[in-house]
Design an enzyme around this catalytic site. Structure first.
Site, PDB file in Angstrom:
ATOM      1  N   HIS A 236     -19.659 -10.123 -15.585  1.00 28.25           N
ATOM      2  CA  HIS A 236     -18.351  -9.586 -15.958  1.00 28.25           C
ATOM      3  C   HIS A 236     -17.303 -10.684 -16.028  1.00 28.25           C
ATOM      4  O   HIS A 236     -16.482 -10.724 -16.948  1.00 28.25           O
ATOM      5  CB  HIS A 236     -17.903  -8.514 -14.958  1.00 28.25           C
ATOM      6  CG  HIS A 236     -18.241  -7.128 -15.390  1.00 28.25           C
ATOM      7  ND1 HIS A 236     -17.674  -6.529 -16.479  1.00 28.25           N
ATOM      8  CD2 HIS A 236     -19.088  -6.219 -14.861  1.00 28.25           C
ATOM      9  CE1 HIS A 236     -18.156  -5.307 -16.617  1.00 28.25           C
ATOM     10  NE2 HIS A 236     -19.026  -5.093 -15.648  1.00 28.25           N
TER      11      HIS A 236
ATOM     12  N   GLN B 201     -23.373  -7.386 -12.854  1.00 23.94           N
ATOM     13  CA  GLN B 201     -21.974  -7.466 -12.422  1.00 23.94           C
ATOM     14  C   GLN B 201     -21.453  -8.890 -12.455  1.00 23.94           C
ATOM     15  O   GLN B 201     -20.292  -9.134 -12.773  1.00 23.94           O
ATOM     16  CB  GLN B 201     -21.827  -6.883 -11.015  1.00 23.94           C
ATOM     17  CG  GLN B 201     -22.080  -5.401 -10.943  1.00 23.94           C
ATOM     18  CD  GLN B 201     -21.257  -4.626 -11.957  1.00 23.94           C
ATOM     19  OE1 GLN B 201     -20.041  -4.619 -11.923  1.00 23.94           O
ATOM     20  NE2 GLN B 201     -21.931  -3.973 -12.899  1.00 23.94           N
TER      21      GLN B 201
ATOM     22  N   GLU C 152     -17.139  -1.490  -4.943  1.00 16.20           N
ATOM     23  CA  GLU C 152     -16.847  -0.713  -6.154  1.00 16.20           C
ATOM     24  C   GLU C 152     -18.112   0.022  -6.588  1.00 16.20           C
ATOM     25  O   GLU C 152     -18.094   1.224  -6.844  1.00 16.20           O
ATOM     26  CB  GLU C 152     -16.372  -1.659  -7.251  1.00 16.20           C
ATOM     27  CG  GLU C 152     -16.142  -0.997  -8.597  1.00 16.20           C
ATOM     28  CD  GLU C 152     -15.928  -2.003  -9.703  1.00 16.20           C
ATOM     29  OE1 GLU C 152     -15.361  -1.622 -10.738  1.00 16.20           O
ATOM     30  OE2 GLU C 152     -16.338  -3.176  -9.544  1.00 16.20           O
ATOM     31  N   HIS C 153     -19.213  -0.708  -6.697  1.00 18.80           N
ATOM     32  CA  HIS C 153     -20.523  -0.134  -7.028  1.00 18.80           C
ATOM     33  C   HIS C 153     -21.475  -0.383  -5.867  1.00 18.80           C
ATOM     34  O   HIS C 153     -21.537  -1.488  -5.333  1.00 18.80           O
ATOM     35  CB  HIS C 153     -21.122  -0.794  -8.281  1.00 18.80           C
ATOM     36  CG  HIS C 153     -20.226  -0.800  -9.468  1.00 18.80           C
ATOM     37  ND1 HIS C 153     -19.462  -1.903  -9.818  1.00 18.80           N
ATOM     38  CD2 HIS C 153     -19.964   0.154 -10.382  1.00 18.80           C
ATOM     39  CE1 HIS C 153     -18.774  -1.628 -10.920  1.00 18.80           C
ATOM     40  NE2 HIS C 153     -19.049  -0.387 -11.277  1.00 18.80           N
TER      41      HIS C 153
ATOM     42  N   HIS D 148      19.743  24.141   7.507  1.00 21.60           N
ATOM     43  CA  HIS D 148      18.443  24.750   7.249  1.00 21.60           C
ATOM     44  C   HIS D 148      18.382  26.144   7.876  1.00 21.60           C
ATOM     45  O   HIS D 148      17.925  27.113   7.261  1.00 21.60           O
ATOM     46  CB  HIS D 148      17.313  23.886   7.828  1.00 21.60           C
ATOM     47  CG  HIS D 148      16.962  22.696   6.999  1.00 21.60           C
ATOM     48  ND1 HIS D 148      17.828  21.665   6.775  1.00 21.60           N
ATOM     49  CD2 HIS D 148      15.820  22.389   6.328  1.00 21.60           C
ATOM     50  CE1 HIS D 148      17.244  20.758   6.019  1.00 21.60           C
ATOM     51  NE2 HIS D 148      16.010  21.168   5.725  1.00 21.60           N
TER      52      HIS D 148
ATOM     53  N   ASP E 140     -21.832   2.685 -16.092  1.00 22.36           N
ATOM     54  CA  ASP E 140     -20.893   1.902 -16.899  1.00 22.36           C
ATOM     55  C   ASP E 140     -20.725   2.475 -18.298  1.00 22.36           C
ATOM     56  O   ASP E 140     -19.665   2.328 -18.902  1.00 22.36           O
ATOM     57  CB  ASP E 140     -21.384   0.455 -17.013  1.00 22.36           C
ATOM     58  CG  ASP E 140     -20.675  -0.462 -16.038  1.00 22.36           C
ATOM     59  OD1 ASP E 140     -19.797   0.014 -15.306  1.00 22.36           O
ATOM     60  OD2 ASP E 140     -21.012  -1.660 -16.002  1.00 22.36           O
TER      61      ASP E 140
END
Length: 438
Positions: free
Chosen positions: A269, A266, A333-334, A426, A367
């Site tokens: 990235h 990660q 996230e992960h 109504h 991934d």
């Protein structure tokens, strides 16, 4: 000592119980958030100009930010065909395998059809239809994310969205073109960054306006998605999906080499990515950091990973329960579980985009090719957002119908509640019909 100072380590090792509240909060703060005001200013200007000036501003930003010198930002049919032909056959086979796994998993995500008589003579239903037009953003640049093209386009193909376009920074990868084409995308644009999001949200002479935008990106892309989604004239978005992040939860019996590999997968990235290790042992944390140092030297994206590691942390806690609490607070996230009995805590880990269970389930599987979607909420939004799925490409709405008897039976319930709210029209909409039935 709250922090183990060691110049050899690329990540700080911190003792959780020795940190005060502010230090704990700082340890779990994403690095990209600190510059959000400046990012918003830059992105707001890009959006404003493209909205007002259309292609004129779009092509200017394409040249200055994307460094694109071409005359047409949309790939022609011939360019798409040529790009697909240039892709290596082994890579094609890998893309094809990943495509099948992703398609099979997402095809099972069929909408739940509800048809229920809620009251005698009153039937309620749910219906769905594909969103009319969707825009897919696939990050490129230093790491063209071929897999993201599949993750975004396959659900659109299954949902049968009438119009699907894809943008990716130039020069767009041949493999991205192949993957997108494999999943049915026919319109592909050499266009990246916030300018791509703005063009898809508002439309220009060259780029059609879409109703919803999908895909991850850096902090500029994420900010652009947030801003256009707050504008009724803009476009909806899938989720806040920004710089990648991972939290690895490991006990003393985990393999430090595996943990290090997951952290680095990660960190590479981007410089604004973040990785967190939570473990019960100072000794294990040190061993994992030593493994990070060794493996880092072999990485082609070493310098990028180093920047991410400088903003990352290894946290040492006393119990596995504390590990779970920190993970749920961070909402990664992960989330990777490298513990002896992961099923014992799996049900307690409620805030995560995607969870990878066991020593032999690296995040890399998700991934690329396991079948789950890798477009996931970041910045802690995993507390309220979900992993991308086929339902995100559809719109659900409800249908109801009443018989004469059904209306008569439920009339007093509706009119009483309308009276309580002071909404006479109504009430009258029911009363005039009941009178007509007499």
């Amino acid at each position: 000592m709250a922090c183990l100072k060691d110049k050899k380590l690329k990540m700080e090792v911190k003792i959780w119980k020795e940190l005060d509240a502010a230090q704990k909060n700082e340890a779990l703060t994403r690095p990209a958030q600190s510059s959000s005001d400046k990012v918003q200013e830059i992105v707001s200007n890009i959006i404003s100009r493209i909205r007002k000036e259309g292609d004129h501003a779009l092509f200017e930003f394409s040249k200055t930010l994307d460094r694109y010198e071409g005359e047409n930002i949309e790939l022609s049919d011939e360019e798409i065909a040529s790009a697909c032909q240039r892709v290596d056959e082994n890579l094609k086979k890998s893309i094809d395998t990943a495509y099948e796994n992703i398609k099979n998993f997402h095809a099972e995500q069929t909408p739940k059809v509800v048809k229920l008589e809620t009251f005698p003579g009153i039937v309620c239903e749910t219906h769905t239809h594909p969103i009319d037009s969707v825009g897919l953003y696939v990050p490129g640049g230093s790491a063209p994310l071929v897999s993201t093209a599949l993750m975004l386009a396959v659900p659109a193909q299954i949902a049968k969205n009438p119009e699907v376009i894809l943008c990716s920074p130039p020069p767009i990868s041949d493999a991205i073109v192949y993957a997108a084409t494999k999943a049915g995308v026919k319109r592909i644009f050499n266009l990246g960054g916030a300018q791509a999001v703005a063009a898809m949200a508002y439309g220009t002479e060259s780029v059609p306006k879409v109703s919803k935008i999908f895909g991850p990106g850096n902090q500029f892309v994420t900010m652009a998605k947030r801003l256009v989604s707050n504008d009724a004239s803009g476009a909806a978005i899938d989720m806040p999906a920004g710089p990648s992040e991972v939290l690895v939860l490991a006990d003393n019996k985990a393999n430090p080499e595996f943990v290090a590999a997951d952290l680095l997968s990660q960190a590479e990235h981007g410089p604004d990515s973040q990785v967190i290790l939570v473990t019960e042992s100072v000794e294990f944390a040190k061993r994992a950091m030593e493994a990070v140092n060794r493996q880092l030297e072999e990485l082609p994206r070493k310098e990028i990973a180093l920047k991410a590691l400088s903003k990352s942390t290894a946290l040492v806690v006393d119990t596995i329960e504390e590990c779970v609490k920190i993970s749920n607070q961070y909402a990664p996230e992960h989330l990777i579980l490298q513990v002896e009995d992961p099923d014992a805590i799996l049900g307690s880990l409620v805030n995560a985009g995607s969870i990878f269970v066991g020593a032999y389930t690296p995040e890399s599987l998700g991934d690329y090719a396991s079948g789950t979607n890798h477009t996931l909420p970041t910045y802690g939004y995993a507390k309220t957002y979900s992993a991308l799925g086929t339902d995100d490409y559809r719109r659900r709405y409800t249908v109801q119908r009443a018989t004469k008897e059904g209306l008569k039976g439920i009339a007093s319930t509706v009119t009483t509640m309308a009276d309580a709210e002071g909404l006479g029209a109504h009430k009258n909409a029911v009363v005039v019909r009941v009178k007509d039935l007499v």
